[in-house]
Design a protein around this motif. Structure first.
Motif, PDB file in Angstrom:
ATOM      1  N   LEU A 358     -71.526  51.368 -99.028  1.00 51.16           N
ATOM      2  CA  LEU A 358     -71.402  52.376 -97.977  1.00 51.16           C
ATOM      3  C   LEU A 358     -70.211  53.280 -98.277  1.00 51.16           C
ATOM      4  O   LEU A 358     -69.209  52.841 -98.860  1.00 51.16           O
ATOM      5  CB  LEU A 358     -71.170  51.722 -96.611  1.00 51.16           C
ATOM      6  N   GLY A 359     -70.318  54.541 -97.848  1.00 50.16           N
ATOM      7  CA  GLY A 359     -69.178  55.451 -97.912  1.00 50.16           C
ATOM      8  C   GLY A 359     -68.771  55.809 -99.319  1.00 50.16           C
ATOM      9  O   GLY A 359     -69.597  56.116-100.174  1.00 50.16           O
ATOM     10  N   GLY A 360     -67.448  55.826 -99.539  1.00 44.51           N
ATOM     11  CA  GLY A 360     -66.918  56.088-100.867  1.00 44.51           C
ATOM     12  C   GLY A 360     -66.377  57.479-101.082  1.00 44.51           C
ATOM     13  O   GLY A 360     -65.890  57.791-102.167  1.00 44.51           O
ATOM     14  N   LYS A 361     -66.436  58.331-100.062  1.00 48.22           N
ATOM     15  CA  LYS A 361     -65.972  59.705-100.280  1.00 48.22           C
ATOM     16  C   LYS A 361     -65.401  60.295 -98.997  1.00 48.22           C
ATOM     17  O   LYS A 361     -65.484  59.703 -97.916  1.00 48.22           O
ATOM     18  CB  LYS A 361     -67.118  60.576-100.779  1.00 48.22           C
ATOM     19  N   ARG A 362     -64.833  61.480 -99.141  1.00 43.08           N
ATOM     20  CA  ARG A 362     -64.282  62.183 -97.991  1.00 43.08           C
ATOM     21  C   ARG A 362     -65.402  62.519 -97.014  1.00 43.08           C
ATOM     22  O   ARG A 362     -66.512  62.850 -97.404  1.00 43.08           O
ATOM     23  CB  ARG A 362     -63.558  63.451 -98.437  1.00 43.08           C
ATOM     24  N   HIS A 363     -65.058  62.454 -95.739  1.00 45.05           N
ATOM     25  CA  HIS A 363     -66.052  62.684 -94.704  1.00 45.05           C
ATOM     26  C   HIS A 363     -66.375  64.173 -94.586  1.00 45.05           C
ATOM     27  O   HIS A 363     -65.537  65.035 -94.896  1.00 45.05           O
ATOM     28  CB  HIS A 363     -65.538  62.140 -93.370  1.00 45.05           C
ATOM     29  N   LYS A 364     -67.559  64.467 -94.109  1.00 42.97           N
ATOM     30  CA  LYS A 364     -67.990  65.862 -93.970  1.00 42.97           C
ATOM     31  C   LYS A 364     -67.140  66.647 -92.977  1.00 42.97           C
ATOM     32  O   LYS A 364     -67.135  67.890 -92.990  1.00 42.97           O
ATOM     33  CB  LYS A 364     -69.449  65.913 -93.529  1.00 42.97           C
ATOM     34  N   LEU A 365     -66.378  65.951 -92.119  1.00 41.78           N
ATOM     35  CA  LEU A 365     -65.498  66.645 -91.186  1.00 41.78           C
ATOM     36  C   LEU A 365     -64.339  67.331 -91.897  1.00 41.78           C
ATOM     37  O   LEU A 365     -63.675  68.200 -91.321  1.00 41.78           O
ATOM     38  CB  LEU A 365     -64.940  65.660 -90.150  1.00 41.78           C
ATOM     39  N   GLY A 366     -64.090  66.937 -93.156  1.00 37.42           N
ATOM     40  CA  GLY A 366     -63.024  67.568 -93.936  1.00 37.42           C
ATOM     41  C   GLY A 366     -61.661  67.015 -93.602  1.00 37.42           C
ATOM     42  O   GLY A 366     -61.519  65.938 -93.013  1.00 37.42           O
ATOM     43  N   GLY A 367     -60.622  67.762 -93.977  1.00 39.70           N
ATOM     44  CA  GLY A 367     -59.262  67.322 -93.720  1.00 39.70           C
ATOM     45  C   GLY A 367     -58.977  65.978 -94.364  1.00 39.70           C
ATOM     46  O   GLY A 367     -59.264  65.766 -95.541  1.00 39.70           O
ATOM     47  N   THR A 368     -58.430  65.059 -93.588  1.00 42.41           N
ATOM     48  CA  THR A 368     -58.115  63.729 -94.108  1.00 42.41           C
ATOM     49  C   THR A 368     -59.073  62.664 -93.581  1.00 42.41           C
ATOM     50  O   THR A 368     -58.780  61.474 -93.664  1.00 42.41           O
ATOM     51  CB  THR A 368     -56.665  63.332 -93.753  1.00 42.41           C
ATOM     52  N   PHE A 369     -60.199  63.094 -93.064  1.00 44.05           N
ATOM     53  CA  PHE A 369     -61.213  62.130 -92.640  1.00 44.05           C
ATOM     54  C   PHE A 369     -61.878  61.505 -93.867  1.00 44.05           C
ATOM     55  O   PHE A 369     -62.184  62.198 -94.847  1.00 44.05           O
ATOM     56  CB  PHE A 369     -62.283  62.807 -91.776  1.00 44.05           C
ATOM     57  N   PHE A 370     -62.106  60.191 -93.796  1.00 47.75           N
ATOM     58  CA  PHE A 370     -62.707  59.486 -94.924  1.00 47.75           C
ATOM     59  C   PHE A 370     -63.787  58.534 -94.422  1.00 47.75           C
ATOM     60  O   PHE A 370     -63.639  57.906 -93.371  1.00 47.75           O
ATOM     61  CB  PHE A 370     -61.644  58.689 -95.702  1.00 47.75           C
ATOM     62  N   GLU A 371     -64.874  58.454 -95.169  1.00 48.83           N
ATOM     63  CA  GLU A 371     -65.981  57.586 -94.769  1.00 48.83           C
ATOM     64  C   GLU A 371     -65.588  56.112 -94.847  1.00 48.83           C
ATOM     65  O   GLU A 371     -64.980  55.682 -95.840  1.00 48.83           O
ATOM     66  CB  GLU A 371     -67.187  57.815 -95.687  1.00 48.83           C
ATOM     67  N   PRO A 372     -65.915  55.323 -93.817  1.00 46.49           N
ATOM     68  CA  PRO A 372     -65.738  53.868 -93.947  1.00 46.49           C
ATOM     69  C   PRO A 372     -66.514  53.375 -95.159  1.00 46.49           C
ATOM     70  O   PRO A 372     -67.687  53.709 -95.340  1.00 46.49           O
ATOM     71  CB  PRO A 372     -66.326  53.334 -92.640  1.00 46.49           C
ATOM     72  N   THR A 373     -65.850  52.610 -96.006  1.00 45.84           N
ATOM     73  CA  THR A 373     -66.381  52.271 -97.323  1.00 45.84           C
ATOM     74  C   THR A 373     -66.486  50.767 -97.498  1.00 45.84           C
ATOM     75  O   THR A 373     -65.586  50.020 -97.110  1.00 45.84           O
ATOM     76  CB  THR A 373     -65.455  52.859 -98.413  1.00 45.84           C
ATOM     77  N   LEU A 374     -67.602  50.334 -98.097  1.00 43.32           N
ATOM     78  CA  LEU A 374     -67.805  48.920 -98.391  1.00 43.32           C
ATOM     79  C   LEU A 374     -68.202  48.765 -99.854  1.00 43.32           C
ATOM     80  O   LEU A 374     -69.121  49.439-100.331  1.00 43.32           O
ATOM     81  CB  LEU A 374     -68.889  48.319 -97.497  1.00 43.32           C
ATOM     82  N   ILE A 375     -67.519  47.876-100.562  1.00 40.33           N
ATOM     83  CA  ILE A 375     -67.788  47.608-101.972  1.00 40.33           C
ATOM     84  C   ILE A 375     -68.013  46.116-102.144  1.00 40.33           C
ATOM     85  O   ILE A 375     -67.221  45.299-101.671  1.00 40.33           O
ATOM     86  CB  ILE A 375     -66.609  48.071-102.850  1.00 40.33           C
ATOM     87  N   SER A 376     -69.098  45.749-102.805  1.00 39.12           N
ATOM     88  CA  SER A 376     -69.354  44.343-103.133  1.00 39.12           C
ATOM     89  C   SER A 376     -69.061  44.111-104.614  1.00 39.12           C
ATOM     90  O   SER A 376     -68.708  45.037-105.346  1.00 39.12           O
ATOM     91  CB  SER A 376     -70.809  43.975-102.815  1.00 39.12           C
ATOM     92  N   ASN A 377     -69.204  42.840-105.042  1.00 38.67           N
ATOM     93  CA  ASN A 377     -68.938  42.468-106.443  1.00 38.67           C
ATOM     94  C   ASN A 377     -67.500  42.797-106.862  1.00 38.67           C
ATOM     95  O   ASN A 377     -67.247  43.111-108.034  1.00 38.67           O
ATOM     96  CB  ASN A 377     -69.929  43.151-107.395  1.00 38.67           C
ATOM     97  N   ALA A 378     -66.591  42.756-105.922  1.00 43.85           N
ATOM     98  CA  ALA A 378     -65.189  43.030-106.243  1.00 43.85           C
ATOM     99  C   ALA A 378     -64.570  41.817-106.928  1.00 43.85           C
ATOM    100  O   ALA A 378     -65.060  40.690-106.807  1.00 43.85           O
ATOM    101  CB  ALA A 378     -64.421  43.372-104.975  1.00 43.85           C
ATOM    102  N   THR A 379     -63.487  42.051-107.639  1.00 46.66           N
ATOM    103  CA  THR A 379     -62.775  40.973-108.321  1.00 46.66           C
ATOM    104  C   THR A 379     -61.284  41.072-108.038  1.00 46.66           C
ATOM    105  O   THR A 379     -60.766  42.139-107.669  1.00 46.66           O
ATOM    106  CB  THR A 379     -63.008  41.022-109.840  1.00 46.66           C
ATOM    107  N   ALA A 380     -60.589  39.962-108.226  1.00 48.95           N
ATOM    108  CA  ALA A 380     -59.182  39.880-107.859  1.00 48.95           C
ATOM    109  C   ALA A 380     -58.255  40.656-108.786  1.00 48.95           C
ATOM    110  O   ALA A 380     -57.056  40.763-108.502  1.00 48.95           O
ATOM    111  CB  ALA A 380     -58.746  38.418-107.802  1.00 48.95           C
ATOM    112  N   ASP A 381     -58.784  41.209-109.879  1.00 50.71           N
ATOM    113  CA  ASP A 381     -57.933  41.992-110.780  1.00 50.71           C
ATOM    114  C   ASP A 381     -58.030  43.492-110.523  1.00 50.71           C
ATOM    115  O   ASP A 381     -57.454  44.294-111.250  1.00 50.71           O
ATOM    116  CB  ASP A 381     -58.273  41.685-112.244  1.00 50.71           C
ATOM    117  N   MET A 382     -58.765  43.876-109.473  1.00 49.86           N
ATOM    118  CA  MET A 382     -58.875  45.296-109.141  1.00 49.86           C
ATOM    119  C   MET A 382     -57.622  45.784-108.428  1.00 49.86           C
ATOM    120  O   MET A 382     -56.859  45.010-107.853  1.00 49.86           O
ATOM    121  CB  MET A 382     -60.115  45.531-108.277  1.00 49.86           C
ATOM    122  N   LEU A 383     -57.428  47.098-108.437  1.00 47.76           N
ATOM    123  CA  LEU A 383     -56.203  47.701-107.946  1.00 47.76           C
ATOM    124  C   LEU A 383     -55.948  47.394-106.471  1.00 47.76           C
ATOM    125  O   LEU A 383     -54.802  47.203-106.052  1.00 47.76           O
ATOM    126  CB  LEU A 383     -56.257  49.216-108.173  1.00 47.76           C
TER     127      LEU A 383
END
Length: 486
Positions: A358-383
């Motif tokens: 889900l999400g992953g980018k700036r929201h269509k409202l612009g400014g500093t709005f950002f889409e709620p983002t969900l990432i699976s398959n994450a690992t403990a060595d990610m930033l």
């Protein structure tokens, strides 16, 4: 009282509303609309030193007031805060974008600290000590430590002021406070109400400054021999600088620094409860809280079901918008630097095998709005595992064993908050003992900083305790008195 009479554009020093000596100002921007909320003085070292001198002079008389007198003034301050709750919430939402409902809750929370410490002022007690020799009486007196310098963050701009200043004033200390440059108006509004409550001139002082001058003001507070105590909430990097600078005058410190909270879901957990807890914990205040879930760990048998339910919950419950929109649950990020940081975390996760759900980018409202983002398959060595994301991004890691989960949870220099879900009572006691944090939620994601609970971290997440019956001790020193010749 209208909002405009609480929206102050001057600093509050020695009971007066003043400008910077050089008359310079800086503007505060509403991150939701980009509109100017107002302008406030851009103070520097000289201005700050005058505020410190005023606080030191006021301390000489404020320390002599009785606990009952301080209690009465603090109760008046508390009542005025609640009386003007809606106006304070509007100011808060305007300057940092938080949904209005969340701002209202913050005002309630902030007022509760004033109410609590008004009563704790009357419970400061010393000791009579058994003497080892005849003709002597030994005592331990608790006395206010002196002028308290405070630096508060932008993400909780009301409650962080009341949680810090309320306890200091209750103990008999005086205050010089620098609010975050993004959110000065909440602190200044509290000064107006504090004056109405009856705080004498110089007891509560607020100096504002731009990001450009923040280091100068912070240095003045840390190096002044008149300041006995520093209380800071913010990043670990800045906390270390303040601690090093304050060492020159050997000050007492309370530091609430960065977090990197683990959120663990074991196979035995109630999955629906865990999902509900994550939504609150991760996305409240757009993910911009120090106790927000940052590393989400889900055991392998539970993983697919949990991720599926999180997707559904995010789609149903999270609504991005202006804080004054009744449907809004996720407001803007505080500034463009915050947007760039979450974009970097997402890019890193996806380039290392993460899957964007889900999400992953700036929201269509612009400014500093950002889409709620969900990432699976994450690992403990990610930033995102080594840095606080401070944004509405959730990345979920799969684990196999309890030992693996606790190892990952503790594999950080941070130790502020942590969470885990389990219905195995033996496991609950084992894991609660193993996770090295100062604040732990077990089957509970809404771990708010209630006044009754001691709030503080371990490792590089801080020093000292705020709130609870322990909090006032941070603003007292013990004087040992031996009376001889009796």
């Amino acid at each position: 009282m209208s909002v405009s009479s609480l929206l102050k554009n001057k600093c509050y020093v020695n009971g007066k509303w003043i400008s910077a000596k050089d008359r310079t100002v800086f503007v505060v921007i509403n991150p939701s609309t980009g509109e100017i909320v107002g302008e406030v003085p851009d103070m520097i070292e000289g201005d700050t030193n005058e505020a410190i001198a005023a606080a030191d002079a006021a301390f000489q008389t404020w320390r002599q007031t009785t606990a009952k007198e301080r209690c009465q003034i603090l109760h008046k301050w508390h009542d005025l805060i609640l009386k003007h709750k809606e106006e304070l919430a509007v100011i808060l939402t305007k300057e940092m974008g938080k949904p209005l409902k969340q701002s209202m809750l913050e005002i309630d929370n902030g007022a509760s600290f004033v109410d609590w410490f008004a009563e704790e002022a009357r419970r400061v007690c010393g000791d009579v000590i058994t003497t080892p020799a005849k003709g002597r009486k030994l005592f331990a007196f608790k006395q206010p430590i002196g002028v308290a310098g405070m630096i508060t963050p932008w993400n909780v701009p009301h409650a962080m002021v009341t949680r810090k200043a309320g306890v200091a004033l209750a103990a008999g200390c005086t205050v010089v406070l620098k609010p975050a440059e993004d959110t000065p108006f909440s602190a200044l509004a509290l000064c107006e109400l504090g004056e109405q409550a009856g705080f004498p001139p110089g007891v509560l002082n607020v100096v504002t400054c731009s990001r450009q001058n923040a280091a100068k003001v912070g240095n003045a507070i840390c190096t002044s021999p008149l300041v006995a105590k520093i209380s800071f909430t913010g990043s670990t990097a800045v906390g270390k600088i303040l601690l090093k600078t304050g060492a020159s005058t050997v000050k007492k410190f309370s530091l609430e620094l960065g977090g990197n909270a683990p959120f663990i879901v074991f196979d035995s957990a109630d999955v629906d409860r865990a999902v509900a807890g994550l939504i609150v914990c991760k996305f409240r205040n757009s993910g911009q809280t120090c106790i927000s879930a940052n590393r989400i760990l889900v055991q392998e048998k539970m993983y697919d079901s949990f991720v599926e339910k999180v997707v559904a919950a995010m789609k149903e419950q999270l609504h991005v918008g202006d804080g004054f929109d009744a449907k809004c649950t996720v407001g803007p990020l505080i500034n463009q630097r915050a947007v760039e940081k979450v974009e970097n975390h997402i890019k890193n996760a996806l380039s290392n095998g993460g899957k964007l759900l889900l999400g992953g980018k700036r929201h269509k409202l612009g400014g500093t709005f950002f889409e709620p983002t969900l990432i699976s398959n994450a690992t403990a060595d990610m930033l995102f595992c080594t840095e606080e994301t401070f944004a509405p991004m959730a990345a979920i890691i799969k684990f196999k064993t309890e030992e693996e989960a606790t190892r990952i949870a503790n594999d950080t220099r941070s130790g502020l908050a942590g969470y885990f879900y389990s219905n195995d009572h033996q496991q609950i006691w084992r894991v609660a003992d193993k996770i090295n944090v100062g604040i732990l939620g077990v089957n509970e994601g809404a771990l708010v900083a209630c006044v009754e609970g001691p709030f503080g971290g371990v490792k590089e997440s801080g020093i000292g305790i705020e709130g609870s019956k322990y909090g006032i001790e941070e603003y007292l020193h013990i004087k040992y008195v031996c009376i001889g010749g009796l």
